[in-house]
Design a protein around this motif. Structure first.
Motif, mmCIF file in Angstrom:
data_model
loop_
_atom_site.group_PDB
_atom_site.id
_atom_site.type_symbol
_atom_site.label_atom_id
_atom_site.label_comp_id
_atom_site.label_asym_id
_atom_site.label_seq_id
_atom_site.Cartn_x
_atom_site.Cartn_y
_atom_site.Cartn_z
ATOM 1 N N THR A 101 54.041 18.104 55.654
ATOM 2 C CA THR A 101 53.923 19.110 56.714
ATOM 3 C C THR A 101 52.519 19.693 56.780
ATOM 4 O OG1 THR A 101 54.744 20.811 55.191
ATOM 5 C CG2 THR A 101 56.355 19.749 56.636
ATOM 6 N N GLU A 113 58.339 28.812 64.375
ATOM 7 C CA GLU A 113 58.832 27.439 64.335
ATOM 8 C C GLU A 113 60.183 27.314 65.035
ATOM 9 O OE1 GLU A 113 57.417 24.676 63.390
ATOM 10 O OE2 GLU A 113 55.564 25.673 62.822
ATOM 11 N N GLN A 122 60.029 25.846 52.022
ATOM 12 C CA GLN A 122 60.832 24.842 52.716
ATOM 13 C C GLN A 122 61.766 25.496 53.718
ATOM 14 O OE1 GLN A 122 62.616 21.685 50.290
ATOM 15 N NE2 GLN A 122 64.522 22.006 51.408
ATOM 16 N N SER A 140 64.377 18.520 61.676
ATOM 17 C CA SER A 140 62.985 18.968 61.682
ATOM 18 C C SER A 140 62.690 19.677 60.368
ATOM 19 C CB SER A 140 62.723 19.917 62.856
ATOM 20 O OG SER A 140 62.914 19.271 64.096
ATOM 21 N N ASN A 198 57.071 23.373 59.484
ATOM 22 C CA ASN A 198 55.785 23.651 58.845
ATOM 23 C C ASN A 198 55.678 25.150 58.604
ATOM 24 O OD1 ASN A 198 53.141 23.492 57.914
ATOM 25 N ND2 ASN A 198 52.271 23.550 59.970
ATOM 26 N N THR A 244 55.041 20.294 61.782
ATOM 27 C CA THR A 244 56.494 20.137 61.732
ATOM 28 C C THR A 244 56.859 18.669 61.952
ATOM 29 O OG1 THR A 244 56.991 22.395 62.408
ATOM 30 C CG2 THR A 244 58.643 20.715 62.916
ATOM 31 N N ILE A 245 57.700 18.140 61.087
ATOM 32 C CA ILE A 245 58.073 16.723 61.129
ATOM 33 C C ILE A 245 59.473 16.622 61.708
ATOM 34 C CG2 ILE A 245 58.496 14.662 59.741
ATOM 35 C CD1 ILE A 245 56.500 15.926 57.666
ATOM 36 N N SER A 254 57.323 19.129 51.949
ATOM 37 C CA SER A 254 57.104 20.386 52.660
ATOM 38 C C SER A 254 56.237 21.272 51.771
ATOM 39 C CB SER A 254 58.439 21.069 52.956
ATOM 40 O OG SER A 254 58.231 22.338 53.532
#
Length: 749
Positions: free
Chosen positions: A739, A559, A534, A526, A529, A744-745, A722
């Protein structure tokens, strides 16, 4: 099957409200298809084909409404899934992503505030890309900065870069926009309204513009902005501190054209017309209510209230009884049939969930507040009911809950009809400015009262608290408890016991399944974000690794709370790749101990990264230095360091940061280049032992990769940026995940 004599019971109860059952089935099926399985035309064709045979079952099945409802549900799935006329528009749109365009077209929806400006849906009739005409790429969502507004039917021209629609963590925004045939956004460098809408289509926008001008002339700021929000839902010029106070006290709905405003307007209009027109006042009242909802931007809440109010007025005029639940279901069915993508819209969801909760809960809450004066009792009870019905949505979409809201609304809602009625007078009074200024004096006092209530109550301890993350499964668990609980308290005997037992068992099962899935999730990475910096989390059944921490502790804490289960308080490793704030700022106050801390084997400058490493060591972590060629296996992942090279200068920015390639058991790889400069990237490329499945762009993609690194990473690599905002360096493909657009990826490893 023959209906039993006497009062219908059991399944025969549905036959008493056929319109309610059919409308509710249609709405649920259509919304489920839009949200759960979007863009599946084969499914839609099958569902539509089965509708006719199912309708024939009505001749055999009793009560027949069950077969009819099933047929309508299948038709609803077909309505949601069958594709638009031009199925290749999305493909053509992808081919022009990243290019600059000049467009001209017609506005098909009112503009909405967005990120310091506004956005509007445009149906283009002319598109020029690089001097070449383009067509058939769908509608466009145009975004611009500044106070300018565009209304339905206006002709506009804009120029800017074509981008993929920004996605959001809470829902698939691209699927939502695709329902409206929108596949591209335009980040407009210029935006102009060439001509305003004409005829009836342009009347709502014309009225709104004239009303805004009249209020701005008669009232000082910020009272004028507040009145515009109260009467028409126009949110512009609200001071940030006032807006924050309204949010904290649950009064922000006063600045939105909600169902409550439409109901107040309907009462005012009917009261004014009935003495003049008698029973015939119903029909012009309906027209004025619709015009008011359109002038306020036709928000889902306003449309819902206008339709329900219109049904009630029409039923009364025709001498027919009205049923509030049937009206609510028919309204939802009609709105979803008109625009299926409304199932994604938080305004639509809040409006119907809040209305249903108010209908269900307000009477019982009021009965328990008999000691409270009636003028305050009803708004207090209504607000409590609405909050109970919409709590998961407020937590998920607005990330704030306000315990003080019932009190704030009880103190302000009683004067709302006066504010709306007096505010509407500014339209005709605009022709006599002196009279308008005279009428503005007492109105300004009422508006100041609302403002001061919000300021005062916002300072109360625990008036509001932020909700960082509210998972979807928690929302399902909440409603699975709320629904049976309401049913249980309204019934007796065994039914009550069964309902209350369901209210306990159902959410427990949902939570147990969610926790089990969460605990046994497959390995994934992940890219968090966290803003302009970063932070990366590697997680699998064997543990978790945190790579960098972003710029701020609170963003990192939120997060991590969203990604890690509550019991996983310890990290297997912390990796510090660079000494800059964007990489180590979030480590300040990190309350999760780690077993290992990995740092670059170089003499880096700065103290923040050393402090973070020493704090982790004080909690028992082992510190290990890594340089190119080092390998370590942690939590089921293999980390292969590709930088810094031996002897890299630690005092040169971007020359001696830690970069590595992570290899999972599946063979997928993740490459983190920290913020290496181009020369260090070239050296690191030689240390790569294989291609990268995913690669985080150094520096958020503000500069291109070194050619050697780009070649070593492989042609199939998925690039990730990011960052908080801004454009990527020229030359990156449109497929870069960001992001600031996706949130959040999370990707499988």
């Amino acid at each position: 099957m023959i209906e039993p004599e006497g009062r219908p019971e059991g399944i025969w109860l549905v036959a008493r409200f056929p319109a309610l059952v059919v409308a509710l089935t249609w709405s649920v099926a259509l919304a489920a298809a839009v949200v759960l399985v979007p863009s599946q035309p084969v499914l839609g064709a099958i569902a539509a084909g089965l509708a006719i045979p199912c309708l024939g079952l009505a001749l055999l099945v009793r009560p027949a409404v069950l077969a009819i409802a099933l047929a309508f549900a299948l038709v609803a799935v077909g309505r949601a899934e069958l594709p638009a006329e031009d199925v290749q528009a999305a493909t053509r749109a992808m081919a022009v992503v990243g290019q600059s365009a000049v467009i001209a077209g017609r506005v098909s929806d009112d503009s909405r505030p967005a990120a310091g400006g506004a956005e509007v849906l445009v149906e283009p009739d002319r598109i020029s890309i690089g001097g070449t005409a383009a067509s058939s790429i769908g509608n466009l969502l145009v975004r611009w900065r500044g106070p300018q507004e565009a209304f339905f039917g206006d002709r506009v021209e804009a120029s800017g870069k074509l981008t993929l629609p920004r996605d959001l963590p809470a829902f698939d925004r691209r699927a939502y926009l695709a329902q409206r045939h929108v596949f591209l956004e335009v980040a407009a460098a210029s935006f102009d309204v060439v001509s305003t809408g004409a005829g009836l289509a342009g009347l709502p926008g014309w009225l709104r513009a004239r009303y805004v001008a009249a209020v701005d002339q008669a009232l000082p700021a910020p009272h004028a902005s507040v009145l515009l929000g109260i009467v028409l839902g126009v949110r512009q010029g609200i001071p940030p501190n006032l807006e924050n106070a309204l949010i904290a006290t649950g009064l922000i709905h006063l600045l939105v054209l909600s169902g409550l405003k439409v109901a107040v307007f309907a009462r005012i209009v009917q009261g004014a017309l009935r003495p003049l027109l008698g029973r015939q006042a119903a029909w012009p009242a309906l027209a004025l209510i619709g015009l008011y909802a359109l002038a306020g931007g036709a928000t889902p809440a306003a449309v819902r209230a206008a339709i329900m109010g219109g049904l009630a007025i029409a039923a009364s005029r025709l001498g027919r009884p009205s049923h509030v639940w049937t009206s609510l279901a028919l309204t939802a069915a009609g709105m979803l049939a008109w625009r299926p993508e409304l199932a994604w819209d938080v305004g639509f969801q809040l409006s119907f969930a809040g209305t249903a909760a108010i209908i269900l809960l307000t009477p019982s809450i009021e009965r328990r507040l008999r000691a409270v004066p009636a003028v305050f009792r009803e708004p207090f009870a209504v607000t409590c009911a609405a909050q109970i019905g919409t709590l998961p949505m407020m937590a998920t979409d607005f990330h704030v809950l306000s315990p003080i809201a019932p009190l704030a609304n009880a103190l302000t809602l009683p004067i709302l009809p006066v504010l709306v009625a007096a505010g509407l007078l500014f339209g005709p009074l605009a022709f006599t400015p002196e009279l308008a200024r005279l009428a503005a004096t007492p109105l300004a006092g009422l508006i100041a009262y609302v403002e001061q209530v919000s300021y005062l109550l916002a300072r109360v301890p625990a008036a509001a608290f932020a909700v960082g993350h509210f998972p979807t499964w928690a929302g399902f668990a909440y409603y699975s408890a709320l629904g049976p609980a309401i049913a249980g308290f309204g019934s007796q005997g065994r039914r009550r016991a069964a309902a209350l037992a369901t209210a306990v068992v159902a959410p427990t099962l949902i939570a147990g399944v969610a926790v089990g899935v969460w605990a046994n999730a497959p390995p994934e990475v992940s890219v968090l974000n966290v803003g302009d910096g970063q932070a990366v989390l590697l997680r699998g059944p064997l543990g978790a690794i945190l790579i960098d921490a972003g710029p701020t502790p609170q963003r990192l804490k939120d997060e991590l709370g969203a990604q890690l289960p509550p019991w996983q308080t310890k990290l297997d490793a912390i990796v510090i790749t660079a000494p800059t704030v964007g990489h180590v700022g979030g480590f300040a106050g990190l309350d999760r101990p780690a077993a290992t801390v990995l740092i670059p084997d170089a003499e880096l400058t700065g103290t923040a990264w050393r402090t973070a490493a020493l704090e982790a060591a004080a909690r028992g972590a082992r510190i290990a230095r890594m340089q190119a060629g080092s390998t370590v296996r942690i939590a089921g992942f293999t980390l292969e360091a590709i930088a810094p090279a031996r002897g890299a200068p630690g005092d040169v920015v971007g020359a001696a940061y830690l970069a590595f390639r992570v290899v999972a058991a599946s063979g997928r790889t993740f490459c983190d280049l920290s913020d290496l400069d181009v020369d260090a990237q070239t050296v690191a490329a030689a240390a790569l032992s294989g291609p990268c499945t995913y690669l985080v762009l150094p520096g958020g993609g503000r500069s291109m990769l070194a050619p050697e690194l780009e070649k070593s990473a492989g042609a199939a690599v998925q690039l990730i940026a990011s960052r908080s905002a801004g454009r990527l360096a020229r030359g990156f493909p449109a497929t870069v995940l960001r992001t600031d657009q996706e949130g959040t990826i999370t990707l499988p490893m």
